[in-house]
Write an enzyme that holds these catalytic residues in place. Sequence first.
Site, PDB file in Angstrom:
ATOM      1  CB  CYS A 116      -0.947   0.012   1.189  1.00  0.00           C
ATOM      2  SG  CYS A 116      -2.124  -1.338   1.131  1.00  0.00           S
ATOM      3  CG  HIS A 253      -3.220   3.490   1.660  1.00  0.00           C
ATOM      4  ND1 HIS A 253      -3.756   2.969   0.513  1.00  0.00           N
ATOM      5  CD2 HIS A 253      -3.233   2.492   2.578  1.00  0.00           C
ATOM      6  CE1 HIS A 253      -4.091   1.711   0.730  1.00  0.00           C
ATOM      7  NE2 HIS A 253      -3.784   1.393   1.976  1.00  0.00           N
ATOM      8  CG  ASN A 283      -6.616  -0.855   1.151  1.00  0.00           C
ATOM      9  OD1 ASN A 283      -5.896  -0.483   0.222  1.00  0.00           O
ATOM     10  ND2 ASN A 283      -6.139  -1.282   2.304  1.00  0.00           N
TER      11      ASN A 283
HETATM   12  N1  ACO Z   1     -18.430  -8.268   9.137  1.00  0.00           N
HETATM   13  C1  ACO Z   1     -18.896  -8.461  10.367  1.00  0.00           C
HETATM   14  N2  ACO Z   1     -18.085  -8.713  11.416  1.00  0.00           N
HETATM   15  C2  ACO Z   1     -16.753  -8.741  11.186  1.00  0.00           C
HETATM   16  C3  ACO Z   1     -16.213  -8.549   9.912  1.00  0.00           C
HETATM   17  C4  ACO Z   1     -17.105  -8.306   8.854  1.00  0.00           C
HETATM   18  N3  ACO Z   1     -16.678  -8.093   7.592  1.00  0.00           N
HETATM   19  N4  ACO Z   1     -14.865  -8.648   9.996  1.00  0.00           N
HETATM   20  C5  ACO Z   1     -14.572  -8.905  11.271  1.00  0.00           C
HETATM   21  N5  ACO Z   1     -15.695  -8.958  11.996  1.00  0.00           N
HETATM   22  C6  ACO Z   1     -15.823  -9.213  13.438  1.00  0.00           C
HETATM   23  C7  ACO Z   1     -14.668  -9.984  13.997  1.00  0.00           C
HETATM   24  O1  ACO Z   1     -14.841 -11.360  13.785  1.00  0.00           O
HETATM   25  C8  ACO Z   1     -14.735  -9.596  15.453  1.00  0.00           C
HETATM   26  O2  ACO Z   1     -15.728 -10.369  16.052  1.00  0.00           O
HETATM   27  P1  ACO Z   1     -15.548 -10.919  17.572  1.00  0.00           P
HETATM   28  O3  ACO Z   1     -15.452  -9.686  18.418  1.00  0.00           O
HETATM   29  O4  ACO Z   1     -16.804 -11.699  17.793  1.00  0.00           O
HETATM   30  O5  ACO Z   1     -14.303 -11.718  17.550  1.00  0.00           O
HETATM   31  C9  ACO Z   1     -15.207  -8.157  15.417  1.00  0.00           C
HETATM   32  O6  ACO Z   1     -15.806  -7.964  14.130  1.00  0.00           O
HETATM   33  C10 ACO Z   1     -14.098  -7.139  15.622  1.00  0.00           C
HETATM   34  O7  ACO Z   1     -12.998  -7.474  14.760  1.00  0.00           O
HETATM   35  P2  ACO Z   1     -11.709  -6.560  14.727  1.00  0.00           P
HETATM   36  O8  ACO Z   1     -10.770  -7.100  13.706  1.00  0.00           O
HETATM   37  O9  ACO Z   1     -11.168  -6.347  16.103  1.00  0.00           O
HETATM   38  O10 ACO Z   1     -12.349  -5.183  14.196  1.00  0.00           O
HETATM   39  P3  ACO Z   1     -11.689  -3.782  14.030  1.00  0.00           P
HETATM   40  O11 ACO Z   1     -12.514  -2.759  14.699  1.00  0.00           O
HETATM   41  O12 ACO Z   1     -10.203  -3.791  14.315  1.00  0.00           O
HETATM   42  O13 ACO Z   1     -11.845  -3.492  12.461  1.00  0.00           O
HETATM   43  C11 ACO Z   1     -10.504  -3.603  10.429  1.00  0.00           C
HETATM   44  C12 ACO Z   1     -11.246  -4.379  11.532  1.00  0.00           C
HETATM   45  C13 ACO Z   1     -11.533  -2.803   9.669  1.00  0.00           C
HETATM   46  C14 ACO Z   1      -9.804  -4.568   9.532  1.00  0.00           C
HETATM   47  C15 ACO Z   1      -9.489  -2.632  11.080  1.00  0.00           C
HETATM   48  O14 ACO Z   1      -8.754  -3.313  12.052  1.00  0.00           O
HETATM   49  C16 ACO Z   1      -8.541  -1.999  10.089  1.00  0.00           C
HETATM   50  O15 ACO Z   1      -8.903  -1.174   9.278  1.00  0.00           O
HETATM   51  N6  ACO Z   1      -7.220  -2.353  10.201  1.00  0.00           N
HETATM   52  C17 ACO Z   1      -6.182  -1.712   9.404  1.00  0.00           C
HETATM   53  C18 ACO Z   1      -6.185  -2.157   7.986  1.00  0.00           C
HETATM   54  C19 ACO Z   1      -5.029  -1.487   7.285  1.00  0.00           C
HETATM   55  O16 ACO Z   1      -4.709  -0.323   7.505  1.00  0.00           O
HETATM   56  N7  ACO Z   1      -4.311  -2.215   6.483  1.00  0.00           N
HETATM   57  C20 ACO Z   1      -3.103  -1.646   5.904  1.00  0.00           C
HETATM   58  C21 ACO Z   1      -3.204  -1.405   4.481  1.00  0.00           C
HETATM   59  S1  ACO Z   1      -3.606  -2.875   3.566  1.00  0.00           S
HETATM   60  C22 ACO Z   1      -2.227  -3.372   2.730  1.00  0.00           C
HETATM   61  O17 ACO Z   1      -1.113  -2.981   2.937  1.00  0.00           O
HETATM   62  C23 ACO Z   1      -2.431  -4.451   1.669  1.00  0.00           C
END
Ligand code: ACO
Length: 326
Positions: A116, A253, A283
Amino acid sequence: MSSVLRSAVTGVGGFLPPTVVTNADLEKIVDTNDAWITERTGIRSRRRADEGQFTSDLAAEAAKRALAAAGRAAGDVDLIIVATTTPDLTFPATAVIVQRKLGAPVGIAFDVQAVCSGFVYALSVADGFVARGLAKCALVIGAETMSRLMDWTDRGTCVLFGDGAGAVVLEPVAGQGTTADRGLLGFALRADGTKQDLLYVDGGPSSTGTVGKLRMQGNHVFKHAVINIAEAVEAAAEAAGIAVADVDWFIPHQANQRILAGVAHRLGVSEDRVVSTIADHANTSAASIPLALSKAVEDGRVKPGQLLLMEAMGGGLTWGACALRL
Ligand code: ACO
């Protein structure tokens, strides 16, 4: 003031494949819902490349639009750098395929892989050619078909990514060596390989002989994102000799609306100076910054002469930022 060569952005273009995938579409594939995706990420829809539509196709379309905006033709191009983590083939580089598809003459063409952060890394590499007079018309492209790396059974990742491409034309312009100069003014690039396990693809030609699928510990990546990006923004501003407060537009990004908001808050920047395309693009990895830039140029928000700050963080972990005057 001494005269210096700067790499100036003289044209911007973006291309999105036409197929739209909404959150409601994804509800039919995995156990997710529109409310979760919108609240946690800001994403409402993303584009998906059709069968037979490759990263190089998206890249070439974005490149054509950037060249047209710059008033240049494919025949002028002497350097092509494609930032991508989803190349058409293991080799040759997607940049070489784009060169052929554009009908650009023999020149320099290669890919940059920093996930990214790839577009920011690629800009810094291109700057090394353009600001030394080694390239007169460079295309720097971020292009991805992230849909091809998704595990469509993993709701934690498959809802987050989209396909697309964005491109800029870089040309040398004479500057005075001051922050009033048009062009790329300062960079901060970072990588920390000890964080590889937080975000990676579990395949590759040398390890598994397969393409692999994207794996991410999203919440851990999230924790690093805001701090790392904010530090890189401040370092790029310092390298450029500008103050963060002087920046007209932040072109981040597009990983998560909450990250965009968190970084803006940490930097003391108003969110209405941050270009966000996450709702419609999701993304698109290395494509997201030039796509956001092209959108904001197209709708008239970003104007020539303004001070911009691009920033990204992604797999590696890699991160970085670039300050420029359009
Ligand atoms: N729909 C419904 N529920 C979901 C989904 C979904 N699509 N995905 C995860 N959940 C659930 C999980 O299972 C979890 O459930 P649990 O509490 O029962 O275990 C709950 O939601 C919370 O999951 P988290 O992963 O803790 O959620 P979070 O608030 O952290 O959000 C996210 C997840 C959106 C992925 C976030 O962490 C994020 O944006 N992270 C950074 C991503 C990023 O910047 N990546 C870098 C660039 S990508 C690259 O380089 C290729």
